[in-house]
Each structure stands twice: as C-alpha cells, then as structure tokens.
Design a protein around this motif. Structure first.
Motif: not given
Length: 433
Positions: A227-253
């Motif tokens: 359960v912990v591994i699965f929840l951490l993977s979801i958290l990773a998805v949300v953080i990464y998807a937010t970081a690469i979005s154009d509106t946030v732009g923490l990671i470009e290209n």
C-alpha cells in the motif's frame, strides 16, 4: 446517409449494452467495421495512450491486491466505519470515495460493501441508505482520481488549452466529494425505517437476516508495504505531472512526457511490490482488479474508436447542428454525458467518445470540467456490477430493485450527487482556471 451511419453507431452501443461488461467494447469494434468497410468512412483515432495507462495502473493495483494491500485497506475502512457506526450513511461514501480516488477503479468498493451492510444492520439503520450513496461515491470518484483512465484522458485533452493536471484535480476532487456528502444527506431520509419495512420483517421471521459481527481478515506480511509503495507511486505521478506542466514549468522540455511517466511509475511500483513482497506474479493475472481493468481496456478501445470514427467524419455537420447549443448552453453537455454513460457503462469510454467532440464544437475547458462528473451515471440502470453486489449483500431486502427497473435506491442519491457536482464545478472551474 448520415442518419443511417448514426443508426449504426447507436445499434452497436445498444448491442454492447445488451451483451454487458466487455461486450460494449466488442460491439464498438463491430460498429467501426460496418462504418469503414460498409460506408467507406475513414477510421477514427484509437486512444492508445489511455489504454496503455489503464494497463499499467491495473498492473500495479493487481500486484498490490495479490500482496494483500486491498485486504489491509478494507480492514482500515472497517475501523473507520465502526468508529462511529451511527453515522455510517456519511462514513460509507467517504470510505468508497477515498479508496477509488487512490486506486483509480471503483471496483475496490466490492470489498467494503459487506462491511457497510453489516454495520448498518447492527445499528438498525436501513442498509440501502449507506449502500446506495457508497456505490455512487465509488463511481463519481473516478472523475477525481489522479490515476483513473477517465481523468488522465481528460487531462490529455485539456493540455492544449493550458489546463494543468493539478488544476483539474483542484476542481474535480472538492466538487465531487462535497457532492457525495450532499447525496449522503439525501440518502439518510430515503425509504422506511428498517424496523418498519415489511420485506425486512418477513425475511427476519424466516431467519434470512443474520448478523456476522466484526470479521477478522488475515493481513499478509507485505500488505502494508504494498500500500505504501502504491501510494508513493501516485504521489510521484502527481508531483511529476505538475512539475512538467506548462503552467508550473519546473521541468522544461521533459525527457519523459506525462502519459509515459504514468506508465513508468505504475510499472515500477508493480515491480517493487512484486520484488519486495515476494508475490507470485502469475497470480496477478487472476486478480479481480486485473480482470476488470483489462475489460476496461477493451471497452475504451471499441467505444472510443467507434465514437471518433463517426464524429471525425462528420465534424463540420455536427458543429453546424449542435455547436451553437453547446456553446450557448454549456450545461447541456452534462445532460448528454449523463445519458451516454448510462449506456456505455464506463466513465473512460464516455469521456473518450464525447469530450473530444464537445471541445471541438467550442465547449470551453471550464464547462467540460464542470460537466465531467456526469460521465458517472452508471447507477441509473440496475445492472452495474457494484450496484448488483450491493443488492446481493443486503440480506435485509431493503436494497431492492423495483418492477419498474428505475425505481431503486441508487437513482435519487446518484442524480443529486451528479447535479450538485456539476453546479459546483461551474463555480470552482471559473475560479481556478
């Protein structure tokens, strides 16, 4: 000719609904065959990314289930329900909503429905009240889950409109959750009190109603870890998807685009769960969540392909006919999605079939997101698996389907929940976007 082609689409959907389950995907493929080879239409786009995301997410969920993770979550859910049993009508949808939110599939409700029914009986509460809104909550939470196929699909469609993944979650999670609580408030007044129900009294006299008490479930050693591994993977998805979005732009290209990132994170989670908890990976193929997920893949493939084939070949005519109505009265999209999901039996399939067309017709991103919850009207026809399970698990007879088909306890809480969610959606979407 257009009307005949539309009849082919409707006939395929009707046939799929009659077949049930994965049959909607089968019939979608048949419809594409008739439209292309029979009428010379150009095949539409297959939502390959969405199908691959579903497969990846389901692989991780099924691995967690085999490791005992779902049993552990159910044990936690039972503790929550029994912590304040008199409020089971409000706690039940919270439990099923949260489990669906994190798992990305409403089928997690199967394991909690018996507990909900048991707690309600122990308190003399009509089980149909918490069961009805619990099923509805498990369905509408799909439109708020960070890893559900429907929301990932919606995110991909709105990306070109500069709507970020995080913004979608900020709109969908609060509106659907608040709506579920309103639905629970309505549900607690539905039907006679259990002690006054003639059906219950008759079943009680025949000895058909039994109290099982607190059921002890054996939790496997690696359950909590999975359960912990699965929840951490979801958290990773949300953080990464937010970081690469154009509106946030923490990671470009970014080297790894969002859709591919979701697949990678989920498959990595499945790998770690399998390695760490030492599960038999062949057992994953027989897990209930794996089977339901693969069924969803076929449904999305057939229905989305069928819908896109028809719409892409007649987009100009559809714009002329319906574009003005949808742009002038955007709430009508919610009505269309509501009735479509009744037949398609899948939030992802309904999203894939209709949202791209709505956006192409000029519907704003705000209106599309506000109406998104309406793809969850799977409770209207009393044939959806979780709904049938709720009826089966209530031995008091209070959760029953009437002779008129539509007169069952899921309709009113469900319609109220979706209506409130859509109304809140229009308010919150205009504040966030």
């Amino acid at each position: 000719m257009v009307m005949i082609e539309l009849l082919v689409v409707l006939a395929a959907i009707f046939l799929g609904a009659r077949l049930g389950g994965i049959g909607i995907g089968f019939a979608g493929g048949l419809g594409v065959l008739v439209l292309t080879l029979g009428f010379g239409m150009t095949p539409g786009t297959i939502p390959i990314d969405v199908i691959l995301i579903i497969m990846s997410v389901i692989a991780a969920i099924a691995a967690m289930q085999v490791a005992g993770g779902l049993d552990y979550l159910v044990s936690l859910a039972e503790k929550v329900l029994r912590s304040n049993p008199k409020q089971v009508t409000f706690l039940a949808p919270v439990v099923t909503y949260v489990m669906t939110l994190f798992a990305g599939t409403g089928h997690t409700a199967f394991s909690t429905l018996p507990v909900i029914a048991e707690v309600a009986k122990e308190q003399g509460i009509r089980p149909s009240r918490p069961l009805s809104i619990a099923v509805v909550a498990s369905q509408i939470a799909i439109t708020a889950s960070p890893i559900s196929a429907a929301l990932v699909m919606m995110s991909g469609m709105l990306e070109k409109y500069q709507v970020s993944y995080l913004q979608i979650l900020l709109i969908c999670i609060p509106t659907t959750f608040i709506a579920c609580m309103v639905g629970a408030f309505v549900a607690q007044f539905m039907g006679k009190e259990l002690a006054d129900d003639e059906v219950y009294q008759a079943r009680l006299e025949k000895g058909l109603v039994k109290l099982k008490g607190n059921q002890k479930v054996e939790i496997k050693p690696g359950a909590k870890t999975s359960v912990v591994i699965f929840l951490l993977s979801i958290l990773a998805v949300v953080i990464y998807a937010t970081a690469i979005s154009d509106t946030v732009g923490l990671i470009e290209n970014p080297v790894l685009p969002r859709n591919e990132a979701i697949m990678v994170f989920m498959l990595t989670a499945a790998t770690i769960i399998a390695f760490w908890t030492k599960i038999d990976t062949s057992a994953v193929l027989n897990a209930a969540t794996f089977k339901s997920g693969m069924s969803a893949c076929i449904c999305v493939l057939g229905v989305a392909w069928l819908g896109d084939t028809f719409v892409s070949n007649h987009i100009d005519g559809i714009k002329e006919l319906a574009g003005g109505i949808l742009t002038d009265h955007p709430w009508t999209l919610a009505v269309v999605l509501f009735f479509a999901s009744m037949l398609l039996y899948s939030q992802a399939a309904t999203t894939a079939a209709l949202i791209p067309s709505a956006l192409a017709l000029g519907v704003s991103p705000e209106a599309a997101l506000a109406s998104f919850a309406a793809v969850s009207a799977l409770f209207v026809l009393p044939t959806y698996p979780t709904l049938l399970a709720a009826v089966e698990m209530d031995d008091t007879g209070s959760t029953r389907i009437g002779k008129a088909v539509f007169n069952h306890p899921f309709v009113i809480p469900g319609v109220v929940t979706i209506t409130v969610s859509v109304l809140l959606g229009f308010v919150v979407a205009n504040l966030v976007l």
